[in-house]
Scaffold this motif. Structure first.
Motif, short mmCIF file in Angstrom:
data_model
loop_
_atom_site.label_atom_id
_atom_site.label_comp_id
_atom_site.label_asym_id
_atom_site.label_seq_id
_atom_site.Cartn_x
_atom_site.Cartn_y
_atom_site.Cartn_z
N GLU A 19 2.86 8.23 -6.54
CA GLU A 19 2.72 7.61 -5.22
C GLU A 19 1.98 8.49 -4.23
N TYR A 20 1.91 9.78 -4.51
CA TYR A 20 1.17 10.66 -3.61
C TYR A 20 -0.32 10.30 -3.55
N THR B 69 3.72 1.17 9.09
CA THR B 69 4.42 1.50 7.86
C THR B 69 5.89 1.13 7.92
N PHE C 65 -1.59 7.40 -3.31
CA PHE C 65 -1.85 6.11 -2.66
C PHE C 65 -1.49 6.18 -1.18
N ASP C 66 -2.22 5.41 -0.42
CA ASP C 66 -2.06 5.40 1.02
C ASP C 66 -0.86 4.54 1.39
N ARG C 67 0.15 5.21 1.85
CA ARG C 67 1.41 4.55 2.13
C ARG C 67 1.29 3.49 3.23
N VAL D 75 3.33 16.11 2.37
CA VAL D 75 4.10 15.17 1.56
C VAL D 75 3.46 13.80 1.52
N GLY D 76 2.50 13.72 0.68
CA GLY D 76 1.86 12.42 0.50
C GLY D 76 1.28 11.93 1.81
N ASN D 77 1.57 10.72 2.13
CA ASN D 77 0.97 10.15 3.31
C ASN D 77 1.83 10.30 4.54
N HIS D 78 2.95 10.92 4.37
CA HIS D 78 3.75 11.11 5.57
C HIS D 78 3.03 12.04 6.54
#
Lengths: 375, 309
Positions: free
Chosen positions: B80-81, A284, B83-85, A114-117
């Motif tokens: 948003e996936y 974060t 990009f580095d959160r 899930v993305g950057n999680h």
């Protein structure tokens, strides 16, 4: 070279997205993917990987393995509002290991970190410990599910009829079962809910109805320390053990296996297993995690599952890959065959004994850290 | 329990989702679906200390409630996936049904209040800018300075509103980026994707040029990608229903988001280059070397539209 391929497959995958029949370009990209793409497995993963690359695009699973977490075809009733495509066996002629459970097994709607999680359940890295030429891995776990929501809702109803003779189901519930009636009895509460153990036994029964073998795992622990040792207490462990016993189903005390592993690795190392780590959490503006694992933690958990599988007498161990050789079998007190595997898995492969003996012959772990052996 | 709520929310849609406890801004709950977090109405940056990409636009960027409850998704959801959160926030403030004008008058100030130095505003309008400024909520066609008084509101041209977004973003020390609108899925019998090169896409291009603003010709990039994929493949990107030709589902949203990312990467000085996630890094720069969308006399078109209304 691999990077180029990944990029290339990313680029062309759009072209293949919604096309169920895998066009030539897809098999080209998959055959060039890592060596696990065998002759028998390359065709089916190709089409799935093409789509999943587009949807997932994660950094951890290679193109061959990614399809085990996400399918290509939308299924009516599936959760995720159009984002979740249940994965299916890549090669229908092979036996399948169906993995079911909650977010500690497959994290997020997309199941891709899930993305950057970067949270991963152990159902993702576990594919690396199986010989994909011999068995399909299908991770049907889904975050947020309980034993009863998985059973009553979309997931089991959709999946159970697809289990075929000789398949395996490995299940792990409990993290979200706080409101599920405790016990293994047959009673039903006012909301029509059965006991936790009843649902587990029902999974076992209905897996057997299809000719498959169901292995029960106790839940993964939360990060709870006391005096330098993991000390997570959860009554779903005993319930799972009891349900397995009553159902005569093979049982892996994953909860205990992981805690023993953590005791060896130590608190600082284990902090890196849960995502976000304290460090990432600070960067974060989030809470540090104590239940959901990142990629590294999911590998640790997966290896604990593998160690349990190696100690059990089910024929599932025959399908492990070379990578699994470095994982020591779990201590005997962390598994229970419950004397059912022999009677319910008559469809085991002829290679069973060979694989067992060869793997146990090489249990001297090359890397102690990769071993789940304790004490 | 929280996970159960989330699952129920997934199953039963936004009404129930809205009842899930909203995490405190200081410590958002990671278990919550991150996409839904950034898509929430009046969503705020996850980490105020980081720069933020603000998305503004219409339903092709943020569909409905932003939760896919109708299975439709704008590209701002998967965006948003990429990009580095841990380095940047993505907040999707686009709103279905808005035109360049109606977003400016009703929603923009709430976005702008939160835009800070070093932020980015990616804007995409046009889908709802057709029609009459008098009976509808649309801008005046074109990019000129002409205005029209409609019930006490001074209505400007499409280009004027876009220019305002740009100016006001820059006044905050943030970087504006213009996208031309996403095209409607219209294949011609010969396999070509039907383009309209004379209206909002062209006006967006001209506005970007006039204001020296970073520009993504999303309209043309999606059109080209669609031609590469072919009609049948692209059909799966739109709807339900099957007759839908503007609003994308998850697959289409992902595809469009990757066009935006690929176009960003093709920029000589991509201001977002340092912010991509692993996934974003894997998206190749799109080929934007082909001749850009021809601008067919936007001034004339603007003049023509002025005379019509």
């Amino acid at each position: 070279m691999k990077n180029i391929l990944l990029t290339f497959s990313c680029f062309i995958s759009t072209a293949l997205l919604a096309q169920t029949p895998a066009p030539a370009a897809a098999s080209a990209s998959a055959s060039a993917a890592p060596a696990a793409a065998s002759a028998s497995a390359s065709a089916a993963p190709a089409k799935s990987a093409a789509t999943s690359t587009q949807i997932l695009g994660d950094k951890h699973l290679n193109d061959v393995a990614r399809y085990t977490q996400m399918g290509t075809v939308a299924v009516t009733g599936a959760p995720g509002n159009g984002r979740y495509f249940p994965p299916v066996p890549a090669d229908p002629t092979l036996p399948t290991l169906w993995v079911i459970g909650d977010s500690t097994v497959r994290n997020g709607t997309l199941g891709d970190g899930v993305g950057n999680h970067d949270q991963w359940g152990w159902g993702a890295p576990i594919v690396n410990y199986f010989d994909m030429k011999k068995i399909n891995i299908v991770n049907r776990a889904f975050g947020g599910t309980t034993s009863h929501s998985f059973y009553d809702g979309f997931f089991w109803k959709n999946m159970q009829p697809q289990i075929k003779k000789g398949d395996f189901v490995i299940l792990q519930f409990g993290a979200n079962d706080g409101s599920t009636p405790v016990g293994t009895g047959d009673q039903v509460n006012a909301q029509g809910m059965h006991t936790f153990g009843w649902y587990l036994k029902q999974f076992v029964k209905e897996t057997r109805d299809q000719g498959g073998t169901c292995i029960i795992c106790s839940l993964t622990p939360r990060k709870n320390w006391a005096n330098g040792k993991m000390n997570d207490v959860n009554n779903h462990v005993d319930q799972a053990a009891q349900a397995a016993k009553e159902a005569n189903a093979p049982y892996i005390d994953l909860h205990e296996l992981i805690q023993r592993r953590y005791d060896i690795d130590g608190k600082d190392q284990v902090d890196l297993y849960y995502m976000p780590t304290p460090e990432v959490a600070a960067a974060t503006n989030q809470k540090a995690e104590s239940l959901h694992t990142g990629w590294d933690g999911s590998i640790v958990n997966a290896e604990c599952v593998i160690s349990g599988i190696k100690s059990l007498k089910t024929p599932l161990a025959a399908f492990l890959s070379d990578k699994a050789k470095s994982v020591a079998p779990a201590p005997a007190d962390c598994v229970a065959d419950n004397s059912a595997s022999a009677t319910t898995t008559e469809s085991g492969t002829p290679a069973k004994m060979d694989a067992k003996s060869s793997s146990s012959a090489s249990t001297v772990p090359a890397q102690p850290a990769a071993s789940a052996k304790t004490n | 329990m929280k996970k159960l709520l989330l699952l129920l929310a997934c199953l039963f849609g936004p009404a129930l989702f809205a009842q899930t406890p909203t995490p405190a801004p200081a410590a958002p709950d990671l278990h919550e679906d991150p996409v839904l977090h950034s898509q929430a109405f009046n969503a705020m940056p996850m980490n105020p200390a980081l720069p933020t990409i603000w998305l503004i636009g219409d339903s092709t960027v943020h569909n409905g409630t932003g939760t896919g409850s109708d299975l439709l998704w704008g590209w701002g959801a998967p965006f948003e996936y990429y990009f580095d959160r841990t380095r940047i926030n993505v907040v999707n403030r686009a709103m279905g049904g808005t035109s360049s004008r109606s977003f400016y008058t009703s929603l923009w100030s709430k976005v702008l209040d939160n835009v800070k130095k070093g932020d980015f505003v990616i804007m995409q309008f046009g889908a709802n800018d057709n029609g009459s400024p008098v009976t509808g909520k649309t801008s005046i066609k074109g990019i000129g300075d002409e205005t029209q008084d409609v019930n006490g509101e001074t209505v400007h041209t499409f280009g004027w509103y876009m220019t305002q977004y740009i100016k006001e973003t820059r006044d905050k020390g943030a970087t504006p980026i213009i996208c031309s609108l996403t095209p409607r899925n219209r294949f011609q019998p010969d396999g070509h994707f039907l383009r309209d090169n004379t209206t909002h896409a062209a006006w967006a291009a001209q506005t970007a040029k006039d204001t020296n603003t970073l520009y993504i010709d999303l309209y043309e990039l999606i059109a080209r990608k669609s031609e590469q994929l072919g009609k049948d493949a692209v059909a799966a990107y739109y709807g339900p229903p099957a007759t839908e030709y503007l609003h994308t589902n998850w697959l289409g949203a992902v595809s469009n988001a990757e066009c935006v990312v690929g176009a960003l990467k093709a920029m000589k000085d991509d201001p977002l280059a340092n912010y991509f996630s692993e996934r974003g890094k894997r998206i190749p720069a799109m080929d934007v070397s082909q001749p850009p969308l021809p601008v067919k006399a936007p001034a004339a078109a603007a003049a023509a539209s002025t005379s019509t209304k």
